[in-house]
Design a protein around this motif. Structure first.
Motif, mmCIF file in Angstrom:
data_model
loop_
_atom_site.group_PDB
_atom_site.id
_atom_site.type_symbol
_atom_site.label_atom_id
_atom_site.label_comp_id
_atom_site.label_asym_id
_atom_site.label_seq_id
_atom_site.Cartn_x
_atom_site.Cartn_y
_atom_site.Cartn_z
ATOM 1 N N ALA A 58 0.843 -1.258 0.019
ATOM 2 C CA ALA A 58 0.059 -0.066 0.141
ATOM 3 C C ALA A 58 0.890 1.147 -0.078
ATOM 4 C CB ALA A 58 -0.670 0.008 1.117
ATOM 5 N N GLY A 59 0.431 2.451 -0.780
ATOM 6 C CA GLY A 59 1.329 3.433 -0.950
ATOM 7 C C GLY A 59 2.304 3.492 -1.922
ATOM 8 N N SER A 60 2.302 2.682 -2.836
ATOM 9 C CA SER A 60 3.228 2.313 -3.981
ATOM 10 C C SER A 60 3.191 3.712 -4.762
ATOM 11 C CB SER A 60 3.164 1.277 -4.715
ATOM 12 O OG SER A 60 3.382 -0.057 -3.982
ATOM 13 N N ALA A 61 2.110 4.122 -4.958
ATOM 14 C CA ALA A 61 1.867 5.412 -5.735
ATOM 15 C C ALA A 61 2.875 6.608 -5.005
ATOM 16 C CB ALA A 61 0.550 6.064 -6.112
ATOM 17 N N GLN A 62 2.649 6.604 -3.873
ATOM 18 C CA GLN A 62 3.137 7.699 -3.012
ATOM 19 C C GLN A 62 4.893 7.553 -3.106
ATOM 20 O OE1 GLN A 62 0.285 6.157 -2.171
ATOM 21 N NE2 GLN A 62 -0.459 7.098 -0.311
ATOM 22 N N VAL A 63 5.270 6.288 -3.076
ATOM 23 C CA VAL A 63 6.699 5.977 -3.204
ATOM 24 C C VAL A 63 7.264 6.401 -4.299
ATOM 25 C CG1 VAL A 63 8.376 4.183 -3.206
ATOM 26 C CG2 VAL A 63 6.709 4.027 -1.642
ATOM 27 N N MET A 64 6.518 6.022 -5.704
ATOM 28 C CA MET A 64 7.019 6.280 -6.905
ATOM 29 C C MET A 64 7.183 7.894 -6.961
ATOM 30 S SD MET A 64 8.022 3.579 -8.183
ATOM 31 C CE MET A 64 8.397 4.667 -9.961
ATOM 32 N N ALA A 65 6.027 8.593 -6.353
ATOM 33 C CA ALA A 65 6.102 9.957 -6.453
ATOM 34 C C ALA A 65 7.182 10.736 -5.838
ATOM 35 C CB ALA A 65 4.686 10.480 -5.978
ATOM 36 N N ALA A 66 7.755 9.942 -4.733
ATOM 37 C CA ALA A 66 8.616 10.670 -3.775
ATOM 38 C C ALA A 66 10.058 10.250 -4.341
ATOM 39 C CB ALA A 66 8.329 10.461 -2.344
ATOM 40 N N VAL A 67 10.273 9.288 -5.041
ATOM 41 C CA VAL A 67 11.818 8.594 -5.167
ATOM 42 C C VAL A 67 12.573 9.771 -5.853
ATOM 43 C CG1 VAL A 67 11.326 6.248 -5.109
ATOM 44 C CG2 VAL A 67 11.317 7.708 -7.316
ATOM 45 N N PRO A 68 13.712 9.823 -5.814
ATOM 46 C CA PRO A 68 14.677 10.699 -6.528
ATOM 47 C C PRO A 68 14.961 10.550 -7.954
ATOM 48 C CG PRO A 68 16.202 9.181 -5.127
ATOM 49 C CD PRO A 68 14.713 8.933 -4.842
ATOM 50 N N ARG A 69 14.128 11.514 -8.714
ATOM 51 C CA ARG A 69 14.401 11.434 -10.287
ATOM 52 C C ARG A 69 15.503 12.080 -10.957
ATOM 53 N NH1 ARG A 69 10.331 8.007 -11.877
ATOM 54 N NH2 ARG A 69 8.596 7.997 -10.401
ATOM 55 N N ALA A 70 16.028 12.909 -10.284
ATOM 56 C CA ALA A 70 17.142 13.846 -10.763
ATOM 57 C C ALA A 70 18.285 12.542 -11.375
ATOM 58 C CB ALA A 70 17.936 14.801 -9.923
ATOM 59 N N HIS A 71 18.523 11.621 -10.581
ATOM 60 C CA HIS A 71 19.452 10.542 -11.165
ATOM 61 C C HIS A 71 18.923 9.763 -12.185
ATOM 62 C CE1 HIS A 71 21.782 10.968 -7.388
ATOM 63 N NE2 HIS A 71 20.775 11.248 -6.728
ATOM 64 N N GLN A 72 17.933 9.829 -12.694
ATOM 65 C CA GLN A 72 17.558 9.166 -13.927
ATOM 66 C C GLN A 72 18.213 9.618 -15.115
ATOM 67 O OE1 GLN A 72 13.000 9.480 -13.119
ATOM 68 N NE2 GLN A 72 13.092 7.385 -13.832
ATOM 69 N N ALA A 73 18.615 10.712 -15.187
ATOM 70 C CA ALA A 73 19.580 11.115 -16.251
ATOM 71 C C ALA A 73 21.012 10.432 -16.261
ATOM 72 C CB ALA A 73 19.828 12.873 -16.237
ATOM 73 N N LYS A 74 21.102 10.034 -15.055
ATOM 74 C CA LYS A 74 22.383 9.292 -14.858
ATOM 75 C C LYS A 74 22.280 7.706 -15.186
ATOM 76 C CE LYS A 74 24.345 12.850 -11.763
ATOM 77 N NZ LYS A 74 24.668 13.056 -10.517
ATOM 78 N N GLY A 75 21.353 7.305 -15.353
ATOM 79 C CA GLY A 75 20.700 5.868 -15.542
ATOM 80 C C GLY A 75 20.211 5.160 -14.456
ATOM 81 N N VAL A 76 19.589 5.682 -13.729
ATOM 82 C CA VAL A 76 18.972 4.982 -12.365
ATOM 83 C C VAL A 76 17.419 4.888 -13.186
ATOM 84 C CG1 VAL A 76 17.779 5.237 -10.242
ATOM 85 C CG2 VAL A 76 20.027 6.194 -10.788
ATOM 86 N N HIS A 77 16.971 3.479 -12.950
ATOM 87 C CA HIS A 77 15.700 3.062 -13.365
ATOM 88 C C HIS A 77 14.841 2.327 -12.470
ATOM 89 C CE1 HIS A 77 17.207 3.404 -17.563
ATOM 90 N NE2 HIS A 77 18.429 2.692 -17.047
ATOM 91 N N TYR A 78 13.395 2.813 -12.295
ATOM 92 C CA TYR A 78 12.632 2.343 -11.450
ATOM 93 C C TYR A 78 11.623 1.345 -11.906
ATOM 94 C CZ TYR A 78 14.391 6.159 -8.354
ATOM 95 O OH TYR A 78 15.408 6.797 -7.925
#
Length: 303
Positions: A58-78
């Motif tokens: 429960a709360g998976s949508a909130q988790v995904m909304a809060a994870v660090p996104r700036a690092h995705q440009a460096k190849g981080v994938h969720y």
């Protein structure tokens, strides 16, 4: 230059889903932040299943909304687990760039886990994979019980291959072979991979080994010999399976990274920072980490 091995960190999802005590969104996000800071680039962060069946997700949508996104440009994938179209829609809305479907190589386990036969489960997943690909999202496939089933015992490698081939046919870009009950040995792992590699490239396969009988790291080493270069692991050895009594957590990420580093492979992960992430979530759960490497490092510091 050292050959690279991809680690798929499944602690935030597969690791935490079996915990009995509540774990709030802030703690899950803090764990993911520490994993990213340690250099982990592939993180299974959530599961869009009914909280009725898996309350910890429960709360998976909130988790995904809060994870660090700036690092995705460096190849981080969720990524996130999506058992049906409703789950996929929620995952897409939450910004997931990869989703996963999960089948089994055992009929009994399939019925216990998702209340349908293997054939029925794969047919359900087809609509999920088609919709995901239409949305430009990659799909990963899981096959459970590849080295044994808690209800049926031994599972034939040919049966694992049949399920894996169907997942490939419906568009899964990667197929994770899961030793759900952790009874596999290096010899059994080699036999499984020999069968699978006759029709699937090693680049499409990942090893997902639970450590119930203490064989997980040995199975990783055997899989490396067979050509696999992708492995699922769980920080601090978190995990288990609600449908396989007695099954322990996935192989600890710290232990896999230590093994790989000492075999000359590159992971891009800072082992000390990874150990710290494991200590963080273990303290939040009120117990010591299951990672042997973490325990050894802590013992060395004390002595």
């Amino acid at each position: 230059m050292a050959e690279r091995v991809k680690i798929v960190e499944v602690g935030p999802r597969d690791g935490l889903q079996n915990e009995k005590q509540p774990i709030d969104v802030a703690t899950k996000v803090a764990l993911i932040e520490r994993l990213v800071a340690a250099g982990v680039t592939h993180i299974e962060a959530a599961s869009f299943v009914s909280p009725k069946w898996v309350p910890q997700m429960a709360g998976s949508a909130q988790v995904m909304a809060a994870v660090p996104r700036a690092h995705q440009a460096k190849g981080v994938h969720y990524s996130a687990l999506t058992p049906n179209l409703q789950g996929l829609e929620a995952a897409l809305a939450a910004g997931c760039e990869e989703v996963a479907v999960f089948g089994a190589a055992s009929e009994s386990f399939s019925r216990k886990n998702i209340n349908c036969s293997i054939a029925e489960s794969l047919e359900r997943f087809r609509s999920v994979t088609e919709a995901a690909q239409a949305a430009g999202v990659r799909v990963r496939g899981y096959v459970s019980c590849v080295l044994g089933c808690p209800y049926e015992g031994a599972v034939a490698p040919a049966q694992v291959l049949r399920v894996a081939l169907q997942l490939r046919e419906m568009g899964c870009h990667e197929i994770s072979l899961g030793d759900t009950i952790g009874r596999g040995t290096p010899d059994a792992t080699r036999r499984l991979l020999e069968a699978c590699l006759r029709e699937l490239p090693a680049t499409m396969l990942a090893g997902h080994y639970h450590d119930t009988w203490g064989m997980a790291v040995a199975n990783v080493a055997a899989s490396l010999e067979m050509g696999l270069r992708t492995f699922d692991s769980s920080v601090a050895g978190l995990g288990g399976c609600p449908y396989a009594a007695g099954a322990s957590g996935n192989v600890a990420s710290e232990d896999v990274v230590y093994l790989l580093q000492n075999m000359g492979y590159e992971t891009g992960i800072d082992l000390d920072a990874l150990v710290d992430a494991g200590l963080f979530i273990s303290q939040a759960l009120g117990r010591a980490p299951q990672s042997r490497v973490s325990q050894a490092l802590r013992s060395a510091c004390v002595s």
